[in-house]
Write a protein that holds these residues in place. Sequence first.
Motif, PDB file in Angstrom:
ATOM      1  N   PRO A 117       0.841  -1.390  -0.145  1.00  0.00           N
ATOM      2  CA  PRO A 117      -0.129   0.010   0.001  1.00  0.00           C
ATOM      3  C   PRO A 117       0.964   1.232   0.108  1.00  0.00           C
ATOM      4  N   ALA A 118       0.284   2.352  -0.490  1.00  0.00           N
ATOM      5  CA  ALA A 118       0.902   3.579  -0.425  1.00  0.00           C
ATOM      6  C   ALA A 118       1.343   3.939   1.326  1.00  0.00           C
ATOM      7  N   GLN A 119       2.378   4.567   1.392  1.00  0.00           N
ATOM      8  CA  GLN A 119       2.745   4.917   2.854  1.00  0.00           C
ATOM      9  C   GLN A 119       2.590   6.345   2.942  1.00  0.00           C
ATOM     10  N   ASP A 120       1.790   6.702   4.071  1.00  0.00           N
ATOM     11  CA  ASP A 120       1.285   8.088   4.442  1.00  0.00           C
ATOM     12  C   ASP A 120       2.288   8.640   5.564  1.00  0.00           C
ATOM     13  N   GLY A 121       2.698   9.776   5.671  1.00  0.00           N
ATOM     14  CA  GLY A 121       3.358  10.430   6.812  1.00  0.00           C
ATOM     15  C   GLY A 121       4.663  10.402   6.317  1.00  0.00           C
ATOM     16  N   LEU A 122       5.184  10.269   5.146  1.00  0.00           N
ATOM     17  CA  LEU A 122       6.591  10.413   4.598  1.00  0.00           C
ATOM     18  C   LEU A 122       6.567  11.387   3.648  1.00  0.00           C
ATOM     19  N   THR A 123       7.674  12.346   4.192  1.00  0.00           N
ATOM     20  CA  THR A 123       7.819  13.652   2.957  1.00  0.00           C
ATOM     21  C   THR A 123       8.825  13.256   1.951  1.00  0.00           C
ATOM     22  N   LYS A 124       9.135  14.057   0.924  1.00  0.00           N
ATOM     23  CA  LYS A 124       9.877  13.708  -0.149  1.00  0.00           C
ATOM     24  C   LYS A 124      11.273  13.322   0.344  1.00  0.00           C
ATOM     25  N   ALA A 125      11.560  14.400   1.470  1.00  0.00           N
ATOM     26  CA  ALA A 125      12.984  14.395   2.056  1.00  0.00           C
ATOM     27  C   ALA A 125      13.062  13.012   2.773  1.00  0.00           C
ATOM     28  N   ASP A 126      12.048  12.634   3.476  1.00  0.00           N
ATOM     29  CA  ASP A 126      12.254  11.430   3.984  1.00  0.00           C
ATOM     30  C   ASP A 126      12.607  10.045   3.079  1.00  0.00           C
ATOM     31  N   VAL A 127      11.885  10.198   2.258  1.00  0.00           N
ATOM     32  CA  VAL A 127      11.949   9.133   1.074  1.00  0.00           C
ATOM     33  C   VAL A 127      13.305   9.226   0.515  1.00  0.00           C
ATOM     34  N   THR A 128      13.910  10.514   0.182  1.00  0.00           N
ATOM     35  CA  THR A 128      15.281  10.496  -0.475  1.00  0.00           C
ATOM     36  C   THR A 128      16.217   9.759   0.551  1.00  0.00           C
ATOM     37  N   GLY A 129      16.100  10.330   1.855  1.00  0.00           N
ATOM     38  CA  GLY A 129      16.819   9.737   2.745  1.00  0.00           C
ATOM     39  C   GLY A 129      16.727   8.174   2.792  1.00  0.00           C
ATOM     40  N   ILE A 130      15.721   7.560   2.763  1.00  0.00           N
ATOM     41  CA  ILE A 130      15.476   5.956   2.929  1.00  0.00           C
ATOM     42  C   ILE A 130      16.176   5.476   1.666  1.00  0.00           C
ATOM     43  N   VAL A 131      15.938   5.934   0.417  1.00  0.00           N
ATOM     44  CA  VAL A 131      16.437   5.521  -0.829  1.00  0.00           C
ATOM     45  C   VAL A 131      18.169   5.524  -0.466  1.00  0.00           C
ATOM     46  N   THR A 132      18.687   6.804  -0.079  1.00  0.00           N
ATOM     47  CA  THR A 132      20.034   6.871   0.276  1.00  0.00           C
ATOM     48  C   THR A 132      20.500   5.661   1.275  1.00  0.00           C
ATOM     49  N   TYR A 133      19.869   5.404   2.184  1.00  0.00           N
ATOM     50  CA  TYR A 133      20.018   4.485   3.118  1.00  0.00           C
ATOM     51  C   TYR A 133      19.992   3.103   2.452  1.00  0.00           C
ATOM     52  N   VAL A 134      18.938   2.832   1.901  1.00  0.00           N
ATOM     53  CA  VAL A 134      18.892   1.232   1.071  1.00  0.00           C
ATOM     54  C   VAL A 134      20.010   1.548   0.000  1.00  0.00           C
ATOM     55  N   ARG A 135      20.577   2.250  -0.552  1.00  0.00           N
ATOM     56  CA  ARG A 135      21.384   2.095  -1.704  1.00  0.00           C
ATOM     57  C   ARG A 135      22.863   1.875  -0.743  1.00  0.00           C
ATOM     58  N   ALA A 136      23.052   2.562   0.415  1.00  0.00           N
ATOM     59  CA  ALA A 136      24.421   2.432   1.170  1.00  0.00           C
ATOM     60  C   ALA A 136      24.251   0.945   1.546  1.00  0.00           C
ATOM     61  N   LEU A 137      23.130   0.334   1.970  1.00  0.00           N
ATOM     62  CA  LEU A 137      23.271  -1.183   2.471  1.00  0.00           C
ATOM     63  C   LEU A 137      23.465  -2.042   1.292  1.00  0.00           C
ATOM     64  N   GLN A 138      22.828  -1.552   0.032  1.00  0.00           N
ATOM     65  CA  GLN A 138      22.908  -2.467  -1.154  1.00  0.00           C
ATOM     66  C   GLN A 138      24.554  -2.471  -1.607  1.00  0.00           C
ATOM     67  N   ARG A 139      25.110  -1.294  -1.666  1.00  0.00           N
ATOM     68  CA  ARG A 139      26.553  -1.323  -1.881  1.00  0.00           C
ATOM     69  C   ARG A 139      27.487  -2.169  -1.242  1.00  0.00           C
ATOM     70  N   ALA A 140      27.049  -2.043   0.372  1.00  0.00           N
ATOM     71  CA  ALA A 140      27.979  -2.724   1.452  1.00  0.00           C
ATOM     72  C   ALA A 140      27.725  -4.397   1.123  1.00  0.00           C
ATOM     73  N   ASN A 141      26.584  -4.451   0.298  1.00  0.00           N
ATOM     74  CA  ASN A 141      26.373  -6.158  -0.272  1.00  0.00           C
ATOM     75  C   ASN A 141      26.532  -6.314  -1.496  1.00  0.00           C
ATOM     76  N   GLY A 142      27.359  -5.494  -2.243  1.00  0.00           N
ATOM     77  CA  GLY A 142      27.860  -5.876  -3.535  1.00  0.00           C
ATOM     78  C   GLY A 142      26.661  -5.652  -4.700  1.00  0.00           C
ATOM     79  N   ILE A 143      25.754  -4.986  -4.295  1.00  0.00           N
ATOM     80  CA  ILE A 143      24.509  -4.515  -5.139  1.00  0.00           C
ATOM     81  C   ILE A 143      24.943  -3.184  -5.580  1.00  0.00           C
ATOM     82  N   ASN A 144      25.207  -2.858  -6.883  1.00  0.00           N
ATOM     83  CA  ASN A 144      25.450  -1.403  -7.475  1.00  0.00           C
ATOM     84  C   ASN A 144      24.503  -1.139  -8.339  1.00  0.00           C
TER      85      ASN A 144
END
Length: 144
Positions: A117-144
């Motif tokens: 489902p769509a997620q309420d209560g997250l700003t665009k800045a929140d989502v940008t930070g989440i993506v940055t966090y997920v991408r950092a995790l992915q890089r640490a696990n060899g996913i680029n």
Amino acid sequence: MKTKLIAGGAALIMAAGVYTLTRETAPEEAAEAAPAQGAPIVEVTLPDTLSAEAELGKRAFDAVCATCHGENASGKTGFGPPLVHVIYEPSHHGDMAFELAVQNGVRAHHWKFGDMPAQDGLTKADVTGIVTYVRALQRANGIN
């Protein structure tokens, strides 16, 4: 005589195959084979450090996304897929895919967890930070 021996051997092999395919798994074997509800789906290696934006993204992820996608985006058996997975590499699911998923939800197409489902209560800045966090995790696990 040889024909009867061959036919008997074939029948024995077929019977063993049918038994193997149709026997019920003992409850203790089934419990060992299936991960527990809510268990992580993948092991995630954490990066040595996170940027300030990724740290903020981790907080937002933990508050909203971890309920289904698990701690450190490792997935959660019975709830949601791991985001630290090659399916979500940047060349297949770009950053905008995450933004659209939060905004509009997603129809299930890679996994059998049902629709997100769509997620309420997250700003665009929140989502940008989440993506940055997920991408950092992915890089640490060899996913680029």
